[in-house]
Motif scaffolding. Sequence first.
Motif, PDB file in Angstrom:
ATOM      1  N   ARG B 213      13.973   3.735  -4.960  1.00  4.20           N
ATOM      2  CA  ARG B 213      12.994   3.032  -5.649  1.00  4.20           C
ATOM      3  C   ARG B 213      11.622   3.673  -4.627  1.00  4.20           C
ATOM      4  NH1 ARG B 213      14.583  -2.581  -5.418  1.00  4.20           N
ATOM      5  NH2 ARG B 213      16.489  -1.590  -6.572  1.00  4.20           N
ATOM      6  N   ARG B 214      11.611   3.645  -3.902  1.00  8.52           N
ATOM      7  CA  ARG B 214      10.466   3.907  -2.711  1.00  8.52           C
ATOM      8  C   ARG B 214      10.102   5.502  -2.886  1.00  8.52           C
ATOM      9  NH1 ARG B 214       8.867   1.465   1.867  1.00  8.52           N
ATOM     10  NH2 ARG B 214      10.493  -0.370   2.584  1.00  8.52           N
ATOM     11  N   ASP B 217       8.214   5.487  -6.020  1.00  9.79           N
ATOM     12  CA  ASP B 217       6.585   4.703  -6.120  1.00  9.79           C
ATOM     13  C   ASP B 217       5.976   6.011  -5.555  1.00  9.79           C
ATOM     14  OD1 ASP B 217       8.342   1.937  -6.953  1.00  9.79           O
ATOM     15  OD2 ASP B 217       7.328   0.881  -5.285  1.00  9.79           O
ATOM     16  N   LEU B 218       6.982   5.990  -4.580  1.00 10.88           N
ATOM     17  CA  LEU B 218       5.793   7.500  -3.809  1.00 10.88           C
ATOM     18  C   LEU B 218       5.386   8.341  -5.148  1.00 10.88           C
ATOM     19  CD1 LEU B 218       4.718   8.128  -0.930  1.00 10.88           C
ATOM     20  CD2 LEU B 218       5.890   9.164  -0.816  1.00 10.88           C
ATOM     21  N   MET B 220       5.245   7.806  -7.903  1.00 16.08           N
ATOM     22  CA  MET B 220       3.928   7.931  -8.564  1.00 16.08           C
ATOM     23  C   MET B 220       2.910   7.732  -8.703  1.00 16.08           C
ATOM     24  SD  MET B 220       3.777   4.619 -11.455  1.00 16.08           S
ATOM     25  CE  MET B 220       4.970   4.945 -12.982  1.00 16.08           C
ATOM     26  N   ALA B 221       2.274   6.965  -7.300  1.00 13.60           N
ATOM     27  CA  ALA B 221       1.472   7.092  -6.612  1.00 13.60           C
ATOM     28  C   ALA B 221       0.661   8.475  -6.409  1.00 13.60           C
ATOM     29  CB  ALA B 221       1.321   6.407  -5.267  1.00 13.60           C
ATOM     30  N   MET B 222       1.835   8.923  -5.931  1.00 15.08           N
ATOM     31  CA  MET B 222       1.178  10.639  -5.693  1.00 15.08           C
ATOM     32  C   MET B 222       0.194  11.237  -7.156  1.00 15.08           C
ATOM     33  SD  MET B 222       3.328  12.463  -2.830  1.00 15.08           S
ATOM     34  CE  MET B 222       3.383  13.737  -3.391  1.00 15.08           C
ATOM     35  N   GLU B 223       0.959  11.441  -8.171  1.00 17.14           N
ATOM     36  CA  GLU B 223       0.852  11.631  -9.587  1.00 17.14           C
ATOM     37  C   GLU B 223      -0.511  10.338 -10.128  1.00 17.14           C
ATOM     38  OE1 GLU B 223       2.408  11.489 -12.987  1.00 17.14           O
ATOM     39  OE2 GLU B 223       4.270  13.235 -12.002  1.00 17.14           O
ATOM     40  N   ALA B 224      -1.125   9.373  -9.722  1.00 15.72           N
ATOM     41  CA  ALA B 224      -2.105   8.946 -10.243  1.00 15.72           C
ATOM     42  C   ALA B 224      -3.217   9.095  -9.031  1.00 15.72           C
ATOM     43  CB  ALA B 224      -2.014   7.031  -8.942  1.00 15.72           C
ATOM     44  N   ARG B 225      -2.767  10.099  -7.293  1.00 17.47           N
ATOM     45  CA  ARG B 225      -4.012  10.316  -6.817  1.00 17.47           C
ATOM     46  C   ARG B 225      -4.254  12.339  -7.054  1.00 17.47           C
ATOM     47  NH1 ARG B 225      -3.477   7.788  -1.721  1.00 17.47           N
ATOM     48  NH2 ARG B 225      -4.587   8.740  -0.731  1.00 17.47           N
ATOM     49  N   CYS B 226      -3.688  12.175  -8.806  1.00 19.40           N
ATOM     50  CA  CYS B 226      -3.786  13.821  -8.861  1.00 19.40           C
ATOM     51  C   CYS B 226      -3.263  14.730  -8.346  1.00 19.40           C
ATOM     52  CB  CYS B 226      -5.536  14.319  -9.366  1.00 19.40           C
ATOM     53  SG  CYS B 226      -6.110  12.649 -10.075  1.00 19.40           S
ATOM     54  N   TYR B 227      -2.064  14.619  -6.970  1.00 20.98           N
ATOM     55  CA  TYR B 227      -1.294  15.419  -7.109  1.00 20.98           C
ATOM     56  C   TYR B 227      -0.465  16.227  -7.801  1.00 20.98           C
ATOM     57  CZ  TYR B 227       2.247  17.874  -4.010  1.00 20.98           C
ATOM     58  OH  TYR B 227       2.919  18.684  -3.411  1.00 20.98           O
ATOM     59  N   ARG B 228      -0.606  17.387  -7.998  1.00 22.62           N
ATOM     60  CA  ARG B 228       0.345  18.668  -8.837  1.00 22.62           C
ATOM     61  C   ARG B 228       0.414  19.680  -7.972  1.00 22.62           C
ATOM     62  NH1 ARG B 228      -5.495  18.919 -11.866  1.00 22.62           N
ATOM     63  NH2 ARG B 228      -6.671  18.430  -9.957  1.00 22.62           N
TER      64      ARG B 228
END
Lengths: 309, 266
Positions: B213-214, B217-218, B220-228
């Motif tokens: 689960r973590r 979440d993580l 998604m949080a990384m994607e939201a901060r533009c990690y690619r």
Amino acid sequence: MIKIEKLIHDYIQRDDEGNAAGTFRAIGGVDLDVSPGQFIAVLGHNGSGKSTLAKHLNALLFPTEGTVWVDGMDTKDEKNLWEIRREAGMVFQNPDNQIIAQVVEEDVGFGPENIGVPTEEIWKRVEESLKAVGMWVHRKKSPNRLSGGQKQRVSIAGVIAMQPKCIVLDEPTAMLDPNGRKEVINAAMQLNRTKGITIILITHYMEEAINADQVFVMDRGKIAMQGTPREIFAQVERMKELQLDVPQVTLLAYELRKKGLNIPVSILTKEELADALMGPAAASESEGSAEDDKAAQSEEKEAPHGNQG
Amino acid sequence: MFDSITLGQYYQTDSVLHRLDPRVKLVGTFVYLISLFVVDSYVGYIVAALFLAAMIFLSNVPFRYIVRGMKTIVFLLLITVCFNLFLTPGEVIWQAWIFKITKEGLTFAIKMAVRLSLLILGSSIMTLTTTPTQLTDALESLLRPLKKLHVPVHEISMMMSIALRFIPILMEETDKIMKAQIARGADFESKNLIKKIKSMVPLLVPLFISAFRRANDLAMAMEARCYRGGEGRTKMKPLVYKANDRIAYLVLLAFAVVCILTRIYF
């Protein structure tokens, strides 16, 4: 800043073998219009679709039907994806699961690193962002040694470092204690006021919505009510229907009014209630001191509220 | 309770070694370990030991602290020494019952003990003076050539640093789950091995679910901060060689040459 038209979102439900068994409509036709610099609160009980809505604003989810524009960019358009995510930053519920680095300052630098900001510029932005949320003194610490409220402020700093126009906070205070909640909401409000960043706060704590410019109440994937906090919280009966509370003071005023006292329909703070009870003379006397009123409002948030369980 | 745990036993202080580029330290440790197998004479070991002593002195880490890290492997060291001492065939110099010590065995055991101790001390000097984050950075930078062979170097180092970040969180969680299970009558104290393993199941299942689960979440949080991924990423703390690092490389080179010379002449 953000414009949503007839947004529909279906989650595909899968059975044990992973076959699509059906769909679940989380959002069924939402229209929303947020102008730049506003502080918006979205309220709703569990499962009302408010978190799903939040993920649409950051292009983490894409509309099944309808369109979402962030700063004029359509989220369905692949080439806008990263620009949208940069412009509409997102803070999630669990503070532990969104901090990537082992040092506070490195975590704040993570976003700028991803979008290819030069090194010196990253340092400048990290300093600025950490100072904006009051976490500069803790920059060398491990996130594991911070309190929940501090971690969320670091997450907010991480978002600011990408210089967004809008920050979506998806229940940022749900896992925090009252002090932490106050820290986080104050930090968000500060950014809204000083930097003009549009804030969209998704929450189920009514007290956090009092200072919003506009409140949207969601129920079963639709926007059930919208208006200023005063307009929304005046409708105590309707809020109850939607399984939501109103702030305690508002409820008290409502009950008093029902019993025949002559006070206004919507009371948001303790002071307003006191003034209303003391009659028009007392009210006019204290009207001049807007500063007092502000202080009173923050004090109001600090007080523990019994009806939040 | 897990607040005191320092991962990778980093010792926080300021010293020449602490300030060195982690790449130098990583390469240095590697060179040192290899050179320990190159030298094969007492003179060579003395050179290696002196080099290590100099490093310990430069590291500013209290000697007591370094030796404490050795405690765990003393047992392993003893076994190795005993095996070498008693089982090496050759000229017998001492015998009692079925145990006999040979001349070759004695030299071999001493050399082995010295070699192992130096090896462990040498690598712990690196971990004592370098944070895990610096190490993953150094690894990423040193392995970059492998990218041409389609090895996902950046991704591996990102995974390592995320793992390091989540170890304390998951440990705390384990502790919580354990207490919750104990409160419901679970028995983690049993001496019976099978029972012990069985009692791990109700601990591991929730832990795994929570970890996934973590992870979700993580991500998604990384994607939201533009990690690619590593493409087009800049570094907040890029690794840049300074004068000190160049000197360190020269010292290393000199050390390696001396080690090879001892191998040839002694």
